[in-house]
Design a protein around this motif. Sequence first.
Motif, PDB file in Angstrom:
ATOM      1  N   PRO A  82      -6.708   4.050   0.378  1.00 62.10           N
ATOM      2  CA  PRO A  82      -5.715   3.268  -0.369  1.00 62.10           C
ATOM      3  C   PRO A  82      -6.218   2.819  -1.728  1.00 62.10           C
ATOM      4  CG  PRO A  82      -6.642   1.971   1.433  1.00 62.10           C
ATOM      5  CD  PRO A  82      -7.131   3.369   1.610  1.00 62.10           C
ATOM      6  N   SER A  83      -7.546   2.681  -1.883  1.00 61.24           N
ATOM      7  CA  SER A  83      -8.131   2.327  -3.174  1.00 61.24           C
ATOM      8  C   SER A  83      -9.555   2.854  -3.198  1.00 61.24           C
ATOM      9  CB  SER A  83      -8.116   0.814  -3.391  1.00 61.24           C
ATOM     10  OG  SER A  83      -9.104   0.181  -2.593  1.00 61.24           O
ATOM     11  N   LYS A  84     -10.137   2.884  -4.379  1.00 61.32           N
ATOM     12  CA  LYS A  84     -11.496   3.399  -4.509  1.00 61.32           C
ATOM     13  C   LYS A  84     -12.480   2.602  -3.654  1.00 61.32           C
ATOM     14  CE  LYS A  84     -15.024   4.485  -7.977  1.00 61.32           C
ATOM     15  NZ  LYS A  84     -15.364   4.455  -9.427  1.00 61.32           N
ATOM     16  N   GLY A  85     -12.294   1.299  -3.603  1.00 60.69           N
ATOM     17  CA  GLY A  85     -13.201   0.454  -2.842  1.00 60.69           C
ATOM     18  C   GLY A  85     -13.076   0.615  -1.345  1.00 60.69           C
ATOM     19  N   ALA A  86     -11.941   1.147  -0.887  1.00 61.38           N
ATOM     20  CA  ALA A  86     -11.700   1.309   0.550  1.00 61.38           C
ATOM     21  C   ALA A  86     -11.980   2.733   1.029  1.00 61.38           C
ATOM     22  CB  ALA A  86     -10.258   0.926   0.879  1.00 61.38           C
ATOM     23  N   ARG A  87     -12.725   3.491   0.227  1.00 60.64           N
ATOM     24  CA  ARG A  87     -13.045   4.855   0.649  1.00 60.64           C
ATOM     25  C   ARG A  87     -13.866   4.821   1.940  1.00 60.64           C
ATOM     26  NH1 ARG A  87     -12.793   9.879  -1.584  1.00 60.64           N
ATOM     27  NH2 ARG A  87     -14.442  11.373  -1.163  1.00 60.64           N
ATOM     28  N   TYR A  88     -14.799   3.868   2.015  1.00 64.44           N
ATOM     29  CA  TYR A  88     -15.522   3.654   3.267  1.00 64.44           C
ATOM     30  C   TYR A  88     -16.138   2.265   3.253  1.00 64.44           C
ATOM     31  CZ  TYR A  88     -19.922   4.992   0.825  1.00 64.44           C
ATOM     32  OH  TYR A  88     -21.000   5.078  -0.023  1.00 64.44           O
ATOM     33  N   TYR A  89     -16.596   1.828   4.423  1.00 64.53           N
ATOM     34  CA  TYR A  89     -17.211   0.506   4.561  1.00 64.53           C
ATOM     35  C   TYR A  89     -18.712   0.635   4.302  1.00 64.53           C
ATOM     36  CZ  TYR A  89     -12.943  -1.165   6.899  1.00 64.53           C
ATOM     37  OH  TYR A  89     -11.653  -1.518   7.197  1.00 64.53           O
ATOM     38  N   LYS A  90     -19.172  -0.034   3.260  1.00 65.77           N
ATOM     39  CA  LYS A  90     -20.589   0.035   2.923  1.00 65.77           C
ATOM     40  C   LYS A  90     -21.385  -0.985   3.747  1.00 65.77           C
ATOM     41  CE  LYS A  90     -19.774   1.617  -1.804  1.00 65.77           C
ATOM     42  NZ  LYS A  90     -19.965   1.327  -3.239  1.00 65.77           N
ATOM     43  N   PRO A  91     -22.588  -0.608   4.174  1.00 63.64           N
ATOM     44  CA  PRO A  91     -23.436  -1.550   4.907  1.00 63.64           C
ATOM     45  C   PRO A  91     -24.029  -2.583   3.950  1.00 63.64           C
ATOM     46  CG  PRO A  91     -24.627   0.477   4.514  1.00 63.64           C
ATOM     47  CD  PRO A  91     -23.232   0.699   4.000  1.00 63.64           C
ATOM     48  N   GLU A  97       0.864  -1.174   0.000  1.00 60.76           N
ATOM     49  CA  GLU A  97       0.000   0.000   0.000  1.00 60.76           C
ATOM     50  C   GLU A  97       0.901   1.224   0.000  1.00 60.76           C
ATOM     51  OE1 GLU A  97      -2.052   3.177   0.339  1.00 60.76           O
ATOM     52  OE2 GLU A  97      -0.939   2.735   2.176  1.00 60.76           O
ATOM     53  N   THR A  98       0.827   2.035  -1.041  1.00 55.87           N
ATOM     54  CA  THR A  98       1.769   3.146  -1.196  1.00 55.87           C
ATOM     55  C   THR A  98       1.122   4.522  -1.092  1.00 55.87           C
ATOM     56  OG1 THR A  98       1.493   3.061  -3.611  1.00 55.87           O
ATOM     57  CG2 THR A  98       3.276   1.746  -2.667  1.00 55.87           C
ATOM     58  N   LYS A  99      -0.213   4.600  -1.154  1.00 55.84           N
ATOM     59  CA  LYS A  99      -0.869   5.903  -1.220  1.00 55.84           C
ATOM     60  C   LYS A  99      -1.056   6.570   0.136  1.00 55.84           C
ATOM     61  CE  LYS A  99      -4.377   6.519  -3.859  1.00 55.84           C
ATOM     62  NZ  LYS A  99      -5.714   6.360  -4.477  1.00 55.84           N
ATOM     63  N   VAL A 100      -1.287   5.770   1.192  1.00 60.09           N
ATOM     64  CA  VAL A 100      -1.664   6.350   2.486  1.00 60.09           C
ATOM     65  C   VAL A 100      -0.700   5.943   3.596  1.00 60.09           C
ATOM     66  CG1 VAL A 100      -3.500   6.580   4.195  1.00 60.09           C
ATOM     67  CG2 VAL A 100      -4.092   6.321   1.773  1.00 60.09           C
ATOM     68  N   ILE A 101      -0.610   4.652   3.863  1.00 58.94           N
ATOM     69  CA  ILE A 101       0.171   4.150   4.991  1.00 58.94           C
ATOM     70  C   ILE A 101       1.619   3.880   4.623  1.00 58.94           C
ATOM     71  CG2 ILE A 101       0.318   2.329   6.754  1.00 58.94           C
ATOM     72  CD1 ILE A 101      -2.100   4.105   7.073  1.00 58.94           C
ATOM     73  N   GLU A 108      -7.663  -4.916  11.678  1.00 57.86           N
ATOM     74  CA  GLU A 108      -7.866  -3.992  12.791  1.00 57.86           C
ATOM     75  C   GLU A 108      -7.386  -2.579  12.479  1.00 57.86           C
ATOM     76  OE1 GLU A 108      -9.654  -4.765  15.120  1.00 57.86           O
ATOM     77  OE2 GLU A 108      -9.447  -6.869  15.679  1.00 57.86           O
ATOM     78  N   GLY A 109      -6.608  -2.413  11.425  1.00 56.21           N
ATOM     79  CA  GLY A 109      -6.142  -1.087  11.041  1.00 56.21           C
ATOM     80  C   GLY A 109      -7.275  -0.261  10.437  1.00 56.21           C
ATOM     81  N   PRO A 110      -6.999   0.975  10.086  1.00 58.50           N
ATOM     82  CA  PRO A 110      -8.074   1.875   9.662  1.00 58.50           C
ATOM     83  C   PRO A 110      -8.667   1.586   8.297  1.00 58.50           C
ATOM     84  CG  PRO A 110      -5.939   2.961   9.490  1.00 58.50           C
ATOM     85  CD  PRO A 110      -5.695   1.663  10.187  1.00 58.50           C
ATOM     86  N   TYR A 111      -8.026   0.747   7.496  1.00 59.98           N
ATOM     87  CA  TYR A 111      -8.501   0.561   6.127  1.00 59.98           C
ATOM     88  C   TYR A 111      -8.773  -0.890   5.738  1.00 59.98           C
ATOM     89  CZ  TYR A 111      -6.896   5.376   5.515  1.00 59.98           C
ATOM     90  OH  TYR A 111      -6.718   6.732   5.646  1.00 59.98           O
ATOM     91  N   GLY A 112      -8.471  -1.863   6.590  1.00 59.54           N
ATOM     92  CA  GLY A 112      -8.622  -3.249   6.181  1.00 59.54           C
ATOM     93  C   GLY A 112      -7.773  -3.554   4.966  1.00 59.54           C
TER      94      GLY A 112
END
Length: 398
Positions: free
Chosen positions: A298-307, A47-51, A142-146
């Motif tokens: 880190p990726s488009k899909g990890a912008r947030y957790y969808k219900p 993962e290179t964009k955030v962490i 357990e981290g902020p982005y899975g």
Amino acid sequence: MEDNLLSLVKKMISIPSPYYQENDIVDFCSLWLDNKNLDHQVIGYNETKVIGYSGKNIVCMIDSEKPGLTIMLNGHLDTVPICTGWTTNPFIPTEIDGKLYGLGAVDMKSGSAILMNVANYLNLNKDKWSGKVILTLVTDEEGPYGLGADALINKNILPPIDVVISCEPSAAFSKDDFPVLCLGARGCFVYNVNFHGVSAHASTPENGVNAMVEAAKFILETKNVILKEDPVLGKGSFCVLKANSDGGACSVPDEAQVTIHRHIVTFEDEDYVINEARELIKKAKVDVPYDISVRPEPSKGARYYKPYYIDRKNKYVDPFIKSIKEVNGGKANIDYFASIGDFNYFGTRLYDKNGNNPATFIFGPDGANFHAANEYVEIDSIIKTRETIVKYLLSILK
């Protein structure tokens, strides 16, 4: 079987594996799978964009070599960092009154051990079932982005998936008693509100506009937020995570930031949550310019957790409930996970052969004190969870 499974759980607890530090537990699980002749891959990700983190996932395919469904079993190998207050050594698994204490005991080294044990059973008994089962053991849940689950999806190495079983501790997170089958989960969206004031000397604050004071107006107004109820998942939640501002040695702070953690339900998405924040700011009569930003992803899909949730009429639900009842004396509680996990990604970002999201279940052992001191898992629930999952898989993999 019970002795071997409990021994595996204890060995995994004894290996420290806070998120971002999982190499030792990955190596242990890979060696365990090797010793059981379970063909698998250890797949690295960067993962290179955030962490700026490099991690590893384990993917193990068990193929019956007969046509059938494709099932994914998922567990995560990391834990939260150790906290204060433990009365036992968190890395020396300790049995007391039917409970097994240790960091990650219930969240979720017992669950991952259960799925490893199930994978071994299926590999040794291919004559009893048809189809494919994929065991995935990921890192950084357990981290902020899975990051582990996100990388697993983004690498496009998984075939179409019909059913996902996450062995997260559904009973431990539920108000109901074990056994608890969760048919979905709330999602989560995190955002920042940035307030822009005007700096001045602290001796003459009237010459400036204090951004922190304006941020405080917003914070106080959030107590009046009205959360609408989803008929299945219930209400979301609204939590102020932190507020930052700094006027230096002697200045009116001209910048302030408030971070909001917003659990969401099915009708709430990014636009809904941002508009909600704007309405709260308006009602708070904030007098400075502001902007709302989403944390970098880190990726488009990890912008947030969808219900998500599984339709109660889904054909895979009743066989699961039946299996639970057969193992647990007729008991089976149905619930929806109050928080988030990798299952949110799988239930909204994976697909079956028909382009539908897979039925993503959460079913795991009982325990308490997850993310806290003296975490434990109920030993009896470990065994019953394993028996239930085996029975369920044999019932649908025909």
